[in-house]
Enzyme design. Sequence first.
Site, PDB file in Angstrom:
ATOM      1  N   SER A 121     -54.636  10.844 -59.331  1.00 22.87           N
ATOM      2  CA  SER A 121     -53.564  10.053 -59.923  1.00 22.87           C
ATOM      3  C   SER A 121     -52.275  10.248 -59.150  1.00 22.87           C
ATOM      4  O   SER A 121     -52.058  11.297 -58.538  1.00 22.87           O
ATOM      5  CB  SER A 121     -53.364  10.511 -61.374  1.00 22.87           C
ATOM      6  OG  SER A 121     -52.135  10.058 -61.887  1.00 22.87           O
ATOM      7  N   TYR A 145     -51.222  17.381 -66.360  1.00 16.92           N
ATOM      8  CA  TYR A 145     -52.203  16.407 -65.874  1.00 16.92           C
ATOM      9  C   TYR A 145     -52.144  16.297 -64.348  1.00 16.92           C
ATOM     10  O   TYR A 145     -53.164  16.352 -63.656  1.00 16.92           O
ATOM     11  CB  TYR A 145     -51.896  15.056 -66.526  1.00 16.92           C
ATOM     12  CG  TYR A 145     -52.778  13.911 -66.140  1.00 16.92           C
ATOM     13  CD1 TYR A 145     -54.027  13.747 -66.735  1.00 16.92           C
ATOM     14  CD2 TYR A 145     -52.356  12.953 -65.216  1.00 16.92           C
ATOM     15  CE1 TYR A 145     -54.836  12.671 -66.403  1.00 16.92           C
ATOM     16  CE2 TYR A 145     -53.158  11.875 -64.885  1.00 16.92           C
ATOM     17  CZ  TYR A 145     -54.397  11.738 -65.479  1.00 16.92           C
ATOM     18  OH  TYR A 145     -55.188  10.673 -65.147  1.00 16.92           O
ATOM     19  N   LYS A 149     -55.051  17.437 -61.637  1.00 19.37           N
ATOM     20  CA  LYS A 149     -55.622  16.499 -60.670  1.00 19.37           C
ATOM     21  C   LYS A 149     -55.443  17.019 -59.237  1.00 19.37           C
ATOM     22  O   LYS A 149     -56.349  16.932 -58.401  1.00 19.37           O
ATOM     23  CB  LYS A 149     -54.955  15.114 -60.819  1.00 19.37           C
ATOM     24  CG  LYS A 149     -55.297  14.381 -62.121  1.00 19.37           C
ATOM     25  CD  LYS A 149     -56.733  13.882 -62.120  1.00 19.37           C
ATOM     26  CE  LYS A 149     -57.051  12.981 -63.299  1.00 19.37           C
ATOM     27  NZ  LYS A 149     -58.478  12.568 -63.327  1.00 19.37           N
TER      28      LYS A 149
END
Lengths: 327, 327
Positions: A121, A145, A149
Site C-alpha cells: 500500500s 498498517y 505492509k
Amino acid sequence: MTKILVLGGGGMIGQKLAQRLPGAYPDAQVTLFDRAFPAMGAPCKQITGDVADPATAKRLAADRPDVIFHLAAIVSGQAEAEFDLGWQINMMAMWHLLGALKDEHDASGGSYRPRLVFTSSIAVFGGPFPDKIDDEFLSAPRTSYGAQKAACELMVSDFSRKGFVDGISLRLPTICVRPGKPNAAASGFFSGIIREPLNGQDAILPVPDTVRHWHASPRAAVGFLLHATGLDTERLDGRRALNLPGFSCTVAEQIEALRRAAGQEAVDRIKPMPDPAIMAIVDGWPRDFAPNRGIALGFEAERDFDEIIRVYIEEEISSSSSVSPVR
Amino acid sequence: MTKILVLGGGGMIGQKLAQRLPGAYPDAQVTLFDRAFPAMGAPCKQITGDVADPATAKRLAADRPDVIFHLAAIVSGQAEAEFDLGWQINMMAMWHLLGALKDEHDASGGSYRPRLVFTSSIAVFGGPFPDKIDDEFLSAPRTSYGAQKAACELMVSDFSRKGFVDGISLRLPTICVRPGKPNAAASGFFSGIIREPLNGQDAILPVPDTVRHWHASPRAAVGFLLHATGLDTERLDGRRALNLPGFSCTVAEQIEALRRAAGQEAVDRIKPMPDPAIMAIVDGWPRDFAPNRGIALGFEAERDFDEIIRVYIEEEISSSSSVSPVR
C-alpha cells in the site's frame, strides 16, 4: 493447469480477481482463502480459516500453488485500533506463509518457487512528502498498517532474493470507488462520497475538500495483480516493492467529477462532518507520485477521476453481476 | 538509579559500552545479556541466554529497565549463510522484545515506557546508490541482515509511535578498526587490513582497493549509543531510524593512512586474495552519506581515517585495559 491461491479471496478485490482469473488463465484451478465469503460469490473452491495461524500457512503451501495472491489484511483503521491483531494479520501471517513456502521449496529440492503477488500500500510512506513521491523515496510509515505492509515487503524481497519464492509487492493506490458497504478503512470516505450519492444516499465527508490523494479503480487494481503474475521479475533488479500508477486529485476535484457524472443533486448528498481521528491518519498519507518504474514495467491505471467514476457505474450500477463484498 | 539493560552485552561494542556507562550514568545499574561473555569482561551483572526465546524477552522486560540497548545480532555473513537463524535472531528477537515491553507498559497503566536504542546498520540500504545517500533514500537492502535490520526499524518506530516504548534506530557505519579476532561479518576485512598489520600479522584483502565504504570507530559507535539515550526523541519527528556521521574512503585510502601510521612494512602485510562471495555482498553496500539529520541531532564521528587508526592504537595497543571480545 495453473494452481492459483488467493489469500483474502472473499474480499472485494479478491472476488473481482477471481472473476477475471479464468479469462487470464484458461487452465486455472483457483482456490480462495478467507475468514468468510460472500453468499453469491465467485464460483471457486473456497477455504475458510485464520490467515495468521501457522498451521493454515502450512496447509495452503502443501498444495504448492503456482501463483499466490496475498490480499488478506486488517484495514488501516482497524490496525490502528487493534494493535496486536494488526501485526498478527498484516505481518505475522506473511512471515508464516513465507516460512511454509520455503519449506515446500526445500522439500522439492529447490524446484518449487511460486510467484507471490502481495498487495502492499502507499501507506508505507509517511510525511513529510515531496510534491511527487519518486521510486527512491523512503518508507517511513506513520500508521501501523503502513509499517506492517513495509515489513512484509522486506520479507518478500529477501525470500525472493534467496530464490525461495518469486515475489513482488504492489503498493496499491487507494482503491476508489469501492463498491458495497463502508469498511473500517480510514480511507473509506474517498469512495463513500462518490458511491453513496450515486446510489441516492447521503455520504459523510470527514476531511476538508482540499485533501489530495492518490486513486485507482478496483478494475485497475485487478489489472495490476494480473500484470504482476506475468512480469519478468528480473526486470525489478532486486527492488521488488513497486509504486504503481494512479490518479492524484483533491476531494474538491472528486466532487467536480461527481457533478459532471450525476449532477448537483448527487453533490448535495455529501455532508461535511470533520473527524479529527480520520484527519490525523489521512494527514500522514501520500498525495501524488511519479511512479516511473511501475509505468515502464507496463502497469496501467485510469488517467482522470471521471474515468474512475465510469468504472464504478459500469461494474456496479449498469451491470447485474455485481458482487456483495463481506468486508 | 537508572536500570540499564544491554542485549548483546558480551560483544565488542557491548563491552566497550559497559565500560563507559558508569561515567555517563553514575547511578547506573547495568545488566548485560548475551549467549556468552568474555572471561575478563566488564564488571557488570551478566545474564546468559538465547535472545530469540520469547521467554527471555519476558524475563528481561519484567525487570522494567529504564534504558535498553539492543545490540544482539547475527552478523551479515552468517545471516546470509544461515537464513532461518538470521531471521530468528535479527528480527524475531526484536518482535518478542517489543511485545514483552508493551506487556509491561500495559501492566504499568502506561507509565512504563523505556528508552530503546537499537543498533541498525547501513546494510538497510541496497544499490544502485546516489553518490551520497541522503536522509530520504529508500531502504532496499540486498542482504538478509539488512532486511532484518530494516524490519526491526519499522517495528521500533511503530511501537514508539503508539507510546509503548521510546525507541531510536541507529544505522551504524561499518565499525572500524574492530579489535580482537576476525568475525563472520563480510565487512571484517575493513578492520583486518589495519588491525593485523599493526599487530605484526598478515591480513587478507578480498576486494579491490577501489572499494569505497563508510566507517566509524568503536569509540564513535559507543558515543552514538550514549548520545541516543539522552536525545529528545520528539526531535526525530516520527522518523526514528537515523543515518549517522562517519568517514567515507576507499580501501586504497585506508592503506595510505596505515602507511602514515605504521610505514611500508605494515602495508606489505596486506595480501590481496579476491573472494567473489565477499565482493558480492560488499558490492551491495553503501559508500558515502550526507547524514544531515544525524549531524544536526548532535551525533559525532571521526573526520578522517588517520583518526580512526589512532583510536585503535590508543584503545587496543597503547592501553593495557583492552577487552577480548568473544564474537
